[in-house]
Motif scaffolding. Structure first.
Motif, PDB file in Angstrom:
ATOM      1  N   TYR A  47      44.432  23.713  17.966  1.00 47.71           N
ATOM      2  CA  TYR A  47      43.106  23.440  19.141  1.00 47.71           C
ATOM      3  C   TYR A  47      42.773  21.899  19.342  1.00 47.71           C
ATOM      4  O   TYR A  47      42.221  21.387  18.275  1.00 47.71           O
ATOM      5  CB  TYR A  47      41.999  24.385  18.675  1.00 47.71           C
ATOM      6  CG  TYR A  47      42.185  25.857  18.656  1.00 47.71           C
ATOM      7  CD1 TYR A  47      41.654  26.575  19.603  1.00 47.71           C
ATOM      8  CD2 TYR A  47      42.958  26.485  17.769  1.00 47.71           C
ATOM      9  CE1 TYR A  47      41.727  28.015  19.438  1.00 47.71           C
ATOM     10  CE2 TYR A  47      43.267  27.626  17.622  1.00 47.71           C
ATOM     11  CZ  TYR A  47      42.619  28.691  18.562  1.00 47.71           C
ATOM     12  OH  TYR A  47      42.851  30.214  18.320  1.00 47.71           O
ATOM     13  N   GLN A 197      39.433  29.223  22.098  1.00 50.94           N
ATOM     14  CA  GLN A 197      38.734  28.104  21.701  1.00 50.94           C
ATOM     15  C   GLN A 197      37.996  28.104  20.292  1.00 50.94           C
ATOM     16  O   GLN A 197      37.822  29.221  19.823  1.00 50.94           O
ATOM     17  CB  GLN A 197      37.313  28.056  22.906  1.00 50.94           C
ATOM     18  CG  GLN A 197      36.852  26.868  23.076  1.00 50.94           C
ATOM     19  CD  GLN A 197      35.630  27.042  24.068  1.00 50.94           C
ATOM     20  OE1 GLN A 197      34.753  27.578  24.022  1.00 50.94           O
ATOM     21  NE2 GLN A 197      36.127  26.343  25.244  1.00 50.94           N
ATOM     22  N   THR A 241      34.012  21.158  20.640  1.00 54.97           N
ATOM     23  CA  THR A 241      34.749  22.294  21.219  1.00 54.97           C
ATOM     24  C   THR A 241      36.272  22.014  21.354  1.00 54.97           C
ATOM     25  O   THR A 241      36.585  20.598  21.537  1.00 54.97           O
ATOM     26  CB  THR A 241      34.394  22.419  22.591  1.00 54.97           C
ATOM     27  OG1 THR A 241      32.969  22.943  22.666  1.00 54.97           O
ATOM     28  CG2 THR A 241      35.062  23.401  23.477  1.00 54.97           C
ATOM     29  N   ASN A 243      40.371  23.417  22.251  1.00 54.65           N
ATOM     30  CA  ASN A 243      41.011  24.473  23.028  1.00 54.65           C
ATOM     31  C   ASN A 243      42.447  24.606  22.628  1.00 54.65           C
ATOM     32  O   ASN A 243      43.222  23.660  22.344  1.00 54.65           O
ATOM     33  CB  ASN A 243      40.677  23.961  24.510  1.00 54.65           C
ATOM     34  CG  ASN A 243      39.508  23.892  25.216  1.00 54.65           C
ATOM     35  OD1 ASN A 243      38.638  24.740  24.756  1.00 54.65           O
ATOM     36  ND2 ASN A 243      39.149  22.659  25.907  1.00 54.65           N
TER      37      ASN A 243
END
Length: 258
Positions: A47, A197, A241, A243
């Motif tokens: 991610y 996520q 964050t 992804n």
């Protein structure tokens, strides 16, 4: 953990200990010798950090007040397997330290001082790195404040909730490298994972002097007597964050058309 190098919290860098108010009551990161970093399984999902939605914050304190700001996260990624974080790394660009409580000449002066040899010495050490070595479910216990009374001071003798993470879900351990010193830190975090996520948030205290950032530290008896010292405690926070399958995304301010 070859695919995920340098998870720089520095956080850390966070270590902007130029601060000013009494030290915050927060969870104190447990510090120990650097730990071995195990290679992440090839089956783990990667991610990539979304830099436009990721931020590292710092708060520094002294008896008369505080300073606060951010440090730019340069890149990073998190490894996930079976819905659990199994590795990760972040790099923080210490040249991109920002002071948010001052303006104009005062802001420029403090920013320059933080980049100098007194603090981060960015000319020689431009980045800070953090590499995850272990992640476990939160058990309700954190590093003891009894081992270091200097880390346990509350603001105006009262707990300040803004410096303390609410409802942590995990304990994260990793190696923090700054100014040619690498130590392991453990701190509580709130981590949420979906198919596409990962989001993570943390707030904790760290002792800057363990990474040789000792300018005007509170152990100087002359400065202590004159109330002119800077607390060794720095409060670090991050909100990130990441992804699935993505490379780290540039902040919106750095994107150009075409």
């Amino acid at each position: 953990m070859k695919t995920l190098k340098y998870f720089s919290l520095a956080i850390f860098a966070s270590f902007v200990m130029v601060s000013c108010a009494q030290k915050p009551q927060s969870d104190n990161a447990e510090v120990s010798e650097a730990q071995e970093v195990e290679e992440v399984s090839a089956s783990a999902g990667t991610y990539g950090l979304d830099l436009s939605q990721s931020e590292l914050m710092w708060n520094g304190f002294k008896p008369t007040g505080q300073h606060y700001g951010t440090i730019a996260i340069e890149d990073g990624a998190i490894a996930v397997e079976n819905d659990e974080v199994v590795g990760g790394s972040f790099t923080v660009n210490l040249n991109e330290i920002d002071v948010q409580d001052l303006e104009g000449e005062d802001r420029d002066k403090l920013t320059g001082h933080l980049k100098s040899k007194d603090f981060f010495h960015v000319e020689q050490y431009p980045t800070a790195k953090f590499v995850i070595t272990d992640v476990n479910s939160y058990s309700g216990t954190t590093a003891s404040t009894e081992e270091n009374d200097n880390m346990a001071v509350k603001v105006n003798d009262e707990e300040v909730s803004e410096y303390k993470l609410e409802n942590p879900t995990h304990m994260v351990t990793g190696n923090l490298s700054m100014r040619d010193t690498t130590l392991s830190i453990t701190f509580p975090a709130q981590i949420n994972i979906t198919n596409d996520q990962v989001t993570a948030e943390a707030k904790f205290n760290i002792d800057r002097t363990k990474w040789n950032v000792s300018y005007n530290d509170e152990g100087d008896p002359v400065r202590v007597a004159k109330d002119k010292f800077i607390y060794n405690t720095v409060n670090i926070g991050f909100d990130i964050t990441a992804n699935k399958g993505n490379q780290p995304q540039a902040p919106a301010s750095e994107k150009t058309d075409g």
